[in-house]
Design an enzyme around this catalytic site. Sequence first.
Site, PDB file in Angstrom:
ATOM      1  N   GLU A  47       0.843  -1.195   0.000  1.00  0.00           N
ATOM      2  CA  GLU A  47       0.000   0.000   0.000  1.00  0.00           C
ATOM      3  C   GLU A  47       0.879   1.246   0.000  1.00  0.00           C
ATOM      4  O   GLU A  47       1.828   1.334   0.782  1.00  0.00           O
ATOM      5  CB  GLU A  47      -0.917   0.025   1.227  1.00  0.00           C
TER       6      GLU A  47
ATOM      7  N   HIS B 220      -6.805  -1.577  15.283  1.00  0.00           N
ATOM      8  CA  HIS B 220      -7.022  -0.856  14.022  1.00  0.00           C
ATOM      9  C   HIS B 220      -6.813  -1.779  12.824  1.00  0.00           C
ATOM     10  O   HIS B 220      -7.664  -1.856  11.924  1.00  0.00           O
ATOM     11  CB  HIS B 220      -6.069   0.338  13.945  1.00  0.00           C
ATOM     12  N   GLU B 221      -5.685  -2.478  12.794  1.00  0.00           N
ATOM     13  CA  GLU B 221      -5.398  -3.324  11.634  1.00  0.00           C
ATOM     14  C   GLU B 221      -6.360  -4.508  11.558  1.00  0.00           C
ATOM     15  O   GLU B 221      -6.772  -4.900  10.459  1.00  0.00           O
ATOM     16  CB  GLU B 221      -3.948  -3.805  11.673  1.00  0.00           C
TER      17      GLU B 221
ATOM     18  N   GLU C 129      -9.649   4.435   6.158  1.00  0.00           N
ATOM     19  CA  GLU C 129      -8.805   4.855   7.283  1.00  0.00           C
ATOM     20  C   GLU C 129      -9.572   5.651   8.334  1.00  0.00           C
ATOM     21  O   GLU C 129      -9.482   5.366   9.525  1.00  0.00           O
ATOM     22  CB  GLU C 129      -7.597   5.634   6.771  1.00  0.00           C
TER      23      GLU C 129
END
Length: 881
Positions: free
Chosen positions: A128, A304-305, A327
């Site tokens: 990414e 978060h991930e 995000e």
Amino acid sequence: MRKDTGQIFRIEDYRPSDFIIPTTQLTFALDGDATVVTAELEIERGEGATANAPLVLEGDELVFESLAIDGKSADASSFEVTPQRLTIARPPQAQRFSVTIKTRLDPTRNSTLMGLFRSNGVYCTQCEPEGFRRITYFVDRPDMLSVYTVRIEADRKDAPILLSNGNLVESGMLDGGRHFAVWHDPFPKPSYLFALVAGDLAVLRDEFVTASGRKVALGIHVEHGKQARAAYAMDALKRSMKWDEEVFGLEYDLDIFNIVAVSDFNMGAMENKGLNIFNDKYVLADEETATDADFANIEAIIAHEYFHNWTGNRITCRDWFQLCLKEGLTVFRDHEFSADQRSRAVKRIAEVRTLRAHQFPEDQGPLAHPVRPRRYREINNFYTATVYEKGSEVVRMIRTVLGADDFRKGMKLYISRHDGDAATIEDFLKAFEDASGRDLSQFALWYHQAGTPNLSISSVHDAERSEFRMEIEQSVPPTPSESRKRLMHIPLAFGLVGEDGEDIEPTSVEGATVENGVIHVKKRRHLVRFHGVKSRPVLSLNRGFSAPITLSVEQRPEDLLFLARNDSDLVARWQALTTLFTQSLIQGFRMVRGQKQPEFDHSLVEAAGEIAADRTLEPAYRALALTLPAEADVAREIGANIDPDAIFIAREALTDAIARQNRETFRSLYAELDDSSTFSPDAESAGQRALRNTLLGYLSAADDDPALAANQFNEATNMTDKAAALTVLAHRFAGHDATKRALDTFEAQYGDDPLVLDKWYQTQATVPGEAALDLVKSLTRHKGFSLANPNRVRALIGTFSTLNQTGFHRADGDGYRFFAETVLEIEKRNPQLAARLATALRSWRSLEPNRQAAAREALLAIAAPKDLSSDLRDIVERTLA
């Protein structure tokens, strides 16, 4: 290094690809210097494809080996290939055909840390946003969803662990001591989510049973000997999986979930489907090597991930203009997780501080852009606080506007409607409109318009009419490329606080829509009348930080002090005290500039002691309340003609005044909070340490003696207390024998642990004053420092340039000159890292004239090389524009 073409990408130019790639089969024959990648791509013509369109596949510094079409070697005249692109001018006319491409990579020498690289002997990928094109030629864009099957071959001795996305379907031995593994991911995904890791790693294993009863094998892969330090990350992962099921109804969907920690990584972590790759600083922790802040960061980033599995992976973004769709939404989700795991008020205040420290300056400077940009030159440079933190705030405001029930319905509809899709912001908002029946067209400007809105507010109480009137005026300052702004929908949470500290409930309200304690500001001006308010209330505004705005309020200091002592909303209560501190520091700054000794209101200094001793407030909250605004925060409020030295002097003077006035209270509390029992990273224990270490700073100032900090350093049984004591010694008693001993002891004890040594670099990088520059220069020659490692660079150079206001912004400009030289040196190895460092000069125009001129010279020096990378040139030219 990617060549800067100067191309501008615009959202209005988006069109679907002429070709789609339903399946991708990759074979990696791993070799440190000459890895061969074979990509077998099934190609189909897209719906509405342009007739006779060429097949164009992107590359980036690729070494081409061969091409076959439908299994036959392609004639050299039938295609054109460069390191940046493979073009088949006349692809087969069939609806479906295959392309097989071989490329050769050099992972060992790939210092960009994009594509396939090696970190301490471990093969690792980062794709990414556009790193996959450094592995093979591909239609490398987020809406190109493909099902991947990956075969990895490697020397078994060098790489006993072979990992990729999805589930392991086959493995075995090959000739010559090599072995293989085949991974299959059944869920179509974009190329940016592809991942591969191969190396000699230890693994911490566990298991999670989903709500439906499926067993998921969990693995966290780390360097040998560090498995125990991954235990907290594993615990955070399991809590994240359970929380996502309970709160959002989202269950994990593969049989395996792997995390790999590597020491060389440009980002914090990457959410690749089923194989998250992390910077090891966000995985490894124990009480001897990690602070409470480290534990909290690990918890949040692991979550978060993982949460990206649905908001980012199962539903990805159509194009990179929609980056905030994954995000911002996922930051909101990890914020909510952390708030539920810890203290909601403390977590919210931390979020507000981060937003103001990083996103507000972005909005107010040359790098300002909307949450969803409409154009970009280099997408790497849009992984910003605006996309992440402000993007999260916009999602939070949707919940505030709609209410919790309709927000939950909207999220459920969004997931069900777009699972397996590459979606847009319009898709996201439409789900909430359809679920709630509300029109969000004006609210959508939060995604499309840059800048921090301001509300100017005045109020008056009419005792005869029992009426309280509030006048609100909305404005949004101009930003680059946007001089005229449209009116926003701002949800302003508020309270009318009576003299007893309780909220007053008016009998009726007119002049604006008011729902559940929120005024919906939609016009340029509102005159809001609250009826049935018999006595004058104190106005509490933007409770819970309901909107990411600034306020210009006609409010007396005594009213702010009243709110700081009484407001039922803890975020607003903290804000009132912070506002008073900021106003006092600005006044002190002006006195210093006028060559006067700063003086401060006695009641404010006294209030700090009262709040410190208020046992109805949790210790973590009291620590935050006692923490003065950072020098950069004060500079932002002053706005122009900034002299960092004067701000520092004023801040030190207020610190000393609070410390001297409340010495005995602070000393008693410090002793009371002394806890040498078994360490726990839980929120309550961490809060007690936070308060005690905040008091340590004040007591060291009051006594002007390093003895207390030196004693804490020597007696500390955990890294939080040790690092806090070292910081007090280095910052307040630089050059003292006790400080030298502590720094030497720390280095000797942790010199072989890079993550802990980073704290040593950070502490010295923030030593205030002109001498910091020479110290930082000397540390670049330290045996543990390397410009090739992003963590080392961020710890020393990044910390110095962003947090050391007096050292970096030296009046003679030497800090800027050193910075420019260092950024250019780093850019040769890692353009992304250099570009992110360069943002430290985004607010150069707010400095006083001499510093401003020196900062501009440094920016021009960075921009001067003709072969500058697209990443760095984009940042510098926008900063100078």
